[in-house]
Design a protein around this motif. Structure first.
Motif, PDB file in Angstrom:
ATOM      1  N   ILE A 292      -4.275  -7.034  14.043  1.00 30.06           N
ATOM      2  CA  ILE A 292      -4.061  -6.897  12.782  1.00 30.06           C
ATOM      3  C   ILE A 292      -3.305  -8.365  12.512  1.00 30.06           C
ATOM      4  CG2 ILE A 292      -2.635  -5.942  10.844  1.00 30.06           C
ATOM      5  CD1 ILE A 292      -3.614  -3.243  12.349  1.00 30.06           C
ATOM      6  N   LEU A 293      -2.301  -8.542  13.153  1.00 30.12           N
ATOM      7  CA  LEU A 293      -1.379  -9.928  12.919  1.00 30.12           C
ATOM      8  C   LEU A 293      -2.225 -11.026  13.113  1.00 30.12           C
ATOM      9  CD1 LEU A 293       1.761  -8.957  14.610  1.00 30.12           C
ATOM     10  CD2 LEU A 293       1.548  -8.869  12.379  1.00 30.12           C
ATOM     11  N   LEU A 294      -3.339 -11.215  14.108  1.00 30.81           N
ATOM     12  CA  LEU A 294      -4.035 -12.260  14.275  1.00 30.81           C
ATOM     13  C   LEU A 294      -4.939 -12.507  12.878  1.00 30.81           C
ATOM     14  CD1 LEU A 294      -5.099 -14.492  15.927  1.00 30.81           C
ATOM     15  CD2 LEU A 294      -6.742 -12.932  16.868  1.00 30.81           C
ATOM     16  N   GLY A 295      -5.433 -11.385  12.556  1.00 34.57           N
ATOM     17  CA  GLY A 295      -6.267 -11.490  11.492  1.00 34.57           C
ATOM     18  C   GLY A 295      -5.378 -11.710   9.958  1.00 34.57           C
ATOM     19  N   ALA A 296      -4.594 -11.332  10.077  1.00 37.51           N
ATOM     20  CA  ALA A 296      -3.716 -11.690   8.842  1.00 37.51           C
ATOM     21  C   ALA A 296      -3.140 -13.138   8.950  1.00 37.51           C
ATOM     22  CB  ALA A 296      -2.343 -10.742   8.777  1.00 37.51           C
ATOM     23  N   GLY A 297      -3.006 -13.424  10.142  1.00 38.22           N
ATOM     24  CA  GLY A 297      -2.431 -14.937  10.426  1.00 38.22           C
ATOM     25  C   GLY A 297      -3.554 -15.860   9.833  1.00 38.22           C
ATOM     26  N   LEU A 298      -4.846 -15.652  10.444  1.00 42.61           N
ATOM     27  CA  LEU A 298      -5.828 -16.535  10.018  1.00 42.61           C
ATOM     28  C   LEU A 298      -6.077 -16.641   8.524  1.00 42.61           C
ATOM     29  CD1 LEU A 298      -8.291 -15.713  12.753  1.00 42.61           C
ATOM     30  CD2 LEU A 298      -7.122 -17.643  12.487  1.00 42.61           C
ATOM     31  N   VAL A 299      -5.971 -15.345   7.882  1.00 42.64           N
ATOM     32  CA  VAL A 299      -6.062 -15.165   6.534  1.00 42.64           C
ATOM     33  C   VAL A 299      -5.116 -16.108   5.547  1.00 42.64           C
ATOM     34  CG1 VAL A 299      -5.832 -13.803   4.437  1.00 42.64           C
ATOM     35  CG2 VAL A 299      -7.498 -13.142   6.425  1.00 42.64           C
TER      36      VAL A 299
ATOM     37  N   MET B 299      -1.591  -8.662  -0.517  1.00 45.43           N
ATOM     38  CA  MET B 299      -1.497  -7.435  -0.397  1.00 45.43           C
ATOM     39  C   MET B 299      -2.226  -6.442   0.625  1.00 45.43           C
ATOM     40  SD  MET B 299       0.873  -6.832  -2.802  1.00 45.43           S
ATOM     41  CE  MET B 299       0.830  -4.832  -2.762  1.00 45.43           C
ATOM     42  N   ALA B 300      -3.460  -7.126   1.034  1.00 50.29           N
ATOM     43  CA  ALA B 300      -4.210  -6.423   2.037  1.00 50.29           C
ATOM     44  C   ALA B 300      -3.331  -6.464   3.148  1.00 50.29           C
ATOM     45  CB  ALA B 300      -5.402  -7.335   2.377  1.00 50.29           C
ATOM     46  N   PHE B 301      -2.691  -7.509   3.710  1.00 44.88           N
ATOM     47  CA  PHE B 301      -1.891  -7.413   4.782  1.00 44.88           C
ATOM     48  C   PHE B 301      -1.095  -6.114   4.879  1.00 44.88           C
ATOM     49  CE2 PHE B 301       2.385  -8.438   6.708  1.00 44.88           C
ATOM     50  CZ  PHE B 301       2.099  -8.814   8.207  1.00 44.88           C
ATOM     51  N   PHE B 302      -0.287  -5.907   3.704  1.00 43.72           N
ATOM     52  CA  PHE B 302       0.718  -4.841   3.634  1.00 43.72           C
ATOM     53  C   PHE B 302      -0.121  -3.499   3.604  1.00 43.72           C
ATOM     54  CE2 PHE B 302       3.215  -8.119   1.892  1.00 43.72           C
ATOM     55  CZ  PHE B 302       4.240  -8.299   2.752  1.00 43.72           C
ATOM     56  N   ALA B 303      -1.143  -3.605   3.118  1.00 46.55           N
ATOM     57  CA  ALA B 303      -2.087  -2.241   3.016  1.00 46.55           C
ATOM     58  C   ALA B 303      -2.647  -1.781   4.210  1.00 46.55           C
ATOM     59  CB  ALA B 303      -3.202  -2.398   1.901  1.00 46.55           C
ATOM     60  N   VAL B 304      -3.165  -2.509   5.115  1.00 49.33           N
ATOM     61  CA  VAL B 304      -3.554  -2.302   6.690  1.00 49.33           C
ATOM     62  C   VAL B 304      -2.303  -1.567   7.176  1.00 49.33           C
ATOM     63  CG1 VAL B 304      -4.271  -3.356   8.804  1.00 49.33           C
ATOM     64  CG2 VAL B 304      -5.231  -4.149   6.723  1.00 49.33           C
ATOM     65  N   PHE B 305      -0.954  -2.117   7.169  1.00 49.16           N
ATOM     66  CA  PHE B 305      -0.038  -1.254   8.026  1.00 49.16           C
ATOM     67  C   PHE B 305       0.380   0.011   7.139  1.00 49.16           C
ATOM     68  CE2 PHE B 305       0.863  -5.488   9.606  1.00 49.16           C
ATOM     69  CZ  PHE B 305       0.532  -5.243  11.171  1.00 49.16           C
ATOM     70  N   TRP B 306       0.383  -0.019   5.888  1.00 53.80           N
ATOM     71  CA  TRP B 306       0.380   1.167   5.427  1.00 53.80           C
ATOM     72  C   TRP B 306      -0.651   2.371   5.736  1.00 53.80           C
ATOM     73  CZ3 TRP B 306      -2.410   3.493   0.908  1.00 53.80           C
ATOM     74  CH2 TRP B 306      -1.617   4.549   0.464  1.00 53.80           C
ATOM     75  N   LEU B 307      -1.966   1.723   5.449  1.00 51.17           N
ATOM     76  CA  LEU B 307      -3.025   2.978   6.046  1.00 51.17           C
ATOM     77  C   LEU B 307      -2.926   3.458   7.376  1.00 51.17           C
ATOM     78  CD1 LEU B 307      -6.023   1.359   4.008  1.00 51.17           C
ATOM     79  CD2 LEU B 307      -4.733   3.231   3.645  1.00 51.17           C
ATOM     80  N   ARG B 308      -2.486   2.413   8.385  1.00 47.55           N
ATOM     81  CA  ARG B 308      -2.350   2.824   9.632  1.00 47.55           C
ATOM     82  C   ARG B 308      -1.228   3.875   9.741  1.00 47.55           C
ATOM     83  NH1 ARG B 308      -3.564   2.084  14.886  1.00 47.55           N
ATOM     84  NH2 ARG B 308      -1.685   1.716  16.124  1.00 47.55           N
ATOM     85  N   ALA B 309      -0.041   3.543   9.045  1.00 44.09           N
ATOM     86  CA  ALA B 309       1.232   4.596   9.165  1.00 44.09           C
ATOM     87  C   ALA B 309       0.691   6.116   8.601  1.00 44.09           C
ATOM     88  CB  ALA B 309       2.232   3.921   8.446  1.00 44.09           C
TER      89      ALA B 309
END
Length: 68
Positions: A15-22, A50-60
């Motif tokens: 997730i962090l790698l993908g977000a870093g690339l974006v 917002m997608a960065f935060f949404a991924v972690f919210w959905l995972r939680a």
């Protein structure tokens, strides 16, 4: 390291790698879209951030649903 914690660490790294690339390519993407429509560029920029935060919210939410 347990298999469960290894899985969680791998998921977080991906997730962090993908977000870093974006985030790295975000200015280029927004400027390219801004040539066509400045309003659309703003919307795309906001959605990508917002997608960065949404991924972690959905995972939680998923983890809470599993009772962990």
């Amino acid at each position: 390291m347990t298999p469960e914690s290894r899985s969680q660490a791998t998921a977080a790294a991906i997730i962090l790698l993908g977000a870093g690339l974006v985030l790295y390519f975000l200015p280029t993407i927004v400027l390219w879209i801004g040539n066509f429509s400045p309003a659309l560029a703003i919307v795309v920029g906001i959605c990508l951030i917002m997608a960065f935060f949404a991924v972690f919210w959905l995972r939680a939410r998923y983890q809470r649903g599993r009772g962990k």
